[in-house]
Design an enzyme around this catalytic site. Structure first.
Site, PDB file in Angstrom:
ATOM      1  CE1 TYR A 199       1.416  -5.982  11.851  1.00  0.00           C
ATOM      2  CE2 TYR A 199      -0.835  -6.787  12.148  1.00  0.00           C
ATOM      3  CZ  TYR A 199       0.081  -6.008  11.451  1.00  0.00           C
ATOM      4  OH  TYR A 199      -0.337  -5.245  10.382  1.00  0.00           O
ATOM      5  CB  ILE A 222      -0.995   0.007   1.174  1.00  0.00           C
ATOM      6  CG1 ILE A 222      -0.272   0.055   2.522  1.00  0.00           C
ATOM      7  CG2 ILE A 222      -1.931  -1.183   1.108  1.00  0.00           C
ATOM      8  CD1 ILE A 222      -1.209   0.284   3.691  1.00  0.00           C
ATOM      9  CB  SER A 247      -3.377  -3.340  11.628  1.00  0.00           C
ATOM     10  OG  SER A 247      -4.019  -4.595  11.424  1.00  0.00           O
TER      11      SER A 247
END
Length: 317
Positions: free
Chosen positions: A184, A31, A158
């Site tokens: 993460y 992206i 995210s």
């Protein structure tokens, strides 16, 4: 959460970026690459750091095939290394002195590193690359951002930030390491907390600069193809495989929320944007769900203070 807009923002809606200088990390793929490509199409000058000049120049060559004459400066930056970040910031100070940046996009990251790894500074790789590095980079580059309306700092988080938690006794996964929904998700929640707290501090100082955020939804990039394979539970991977054709989008569409956060005149201070579809997996940019922990003021202040200690810099916007 703000009311969802019905406007179907795409790359065609990016206004002219002429006379604007953009610094975007992780733009050699995914992206980040798609965002850089569209900003270049609209005339932006782009500072294009990557972990090696070969990676940067390869991506720049691909952009120039579509945008001949694009003004792009390659550079070396490893967000997992505090020394590399400081060296890169010093280069920016030398080559682009003063208040010279219109837009900073903290996009680069790693996902679901299978085994716990430590950086040269002794920090867990995902927490360091995804969060500590962008925090330090933003702090060092802040004096170079133009203090005017239109200047923005975009932090890419995210959707899994909603599953994250900040464990101050396990920030570096020293007590336990879970690649995806531990390390993460914690790093991406930290990004969102940073983005929100940064706006509060910008407001307090009277700065016209905006701190905005975005997440790409379920975008198929090199993070999916090389990152989490074999890490997530088998049941989750099966469901993911079934849903992928219906619930995913390519990197170009995954870049729309980042572009929206970076350039749309409709963003709000501290705005956070993601895809409009089911579970924010795909679709056009709209206000995204902000994890409740990202609204915790005490948590944000504690994390900010601890981060300053870890990176060795005081950041006062």
């Amino acid at each position: 959460m703000a009311t969802k807009s019905t406007t179907k923002f795409t790359a065609n809606d990016v206004p002219s970026q002429r006379e604007r200088r953009v610094l975007i990390t992780g733009a050699n793929s995914g992206i980040g690459y798609e965002a850089a490509l569209e900003l270049a199409r609209k005339g932006a000058e782009i500072i294009f750091p990557a972990r090696s000049l070969d990676k940067a120049n390869d991506a720049i060559s691909r952009i120039r095939q579509q945008v001949p004459g694009a003004k792009i400066t390659p550079a070396i930056l490893d967000l997992a290394s505090l020394a590399s970040i400081r060296a890169f910031a010093a280069r920016i100070s030398f080559e682009f002195p003063g208040e010279s940046l219109d837009l900073l996009i903290n996009n680069a990251g790693v996902m679901a590193v299978p085994q716990r790894e430590l950086t040269v500074d002794g920090y867990e790789r995902q927490f360091a690359t995804n969060y500590l590095g962008p925090f330090l980079l933003t702090a060092l580059l802040y004096p170079h951002l133009k203090p005017q309306s239109g200047t923005r700092i975009v932090t890419v988080s995210s959707g899994v930030s909603n599953q994250g938690k900040i464990e101050f006794d396990n920030l570096q996964s020293e007590r336990a390491y879970s690649p995806m929904f531990g390390a993460y998700s914690q790093s991406k929640l930290a990004d969102l907390i940073f983005q929100q707290e940064l706006q509060r501090r910008l407001n307090a100082s009277g700065s016209p600069i905006l701190s905005t955020g975005a997440h790409p939804g379920y975008a198929i990039t090199n993070l999916q193809t090389s990152g989490p394979a074999g890490v997530m539970p088998i049941g989750f991977r099966i469901i993911s495989t079934i849903l992928k054709p219906l619930a995913s989008q390519d990197a170009a569409h995954g870049a729309f929320p980042t572009l929206y956060a970076a350039v749309s005149p409709d963003v709000t201070p501290g705005g956070y944007y993601g895809p409009s579809g089911f579970q924010e997996l795909k679709g056009y940019p709209v206000p995204a769900k902000i994890a409740p922990l990202a609204k915790d003021l005490a948590l944000a202040k504690r994390l900010w203070s601890e981060t300053e200690r870890l990176v060795g810099v005081q950041f006062t916007p």
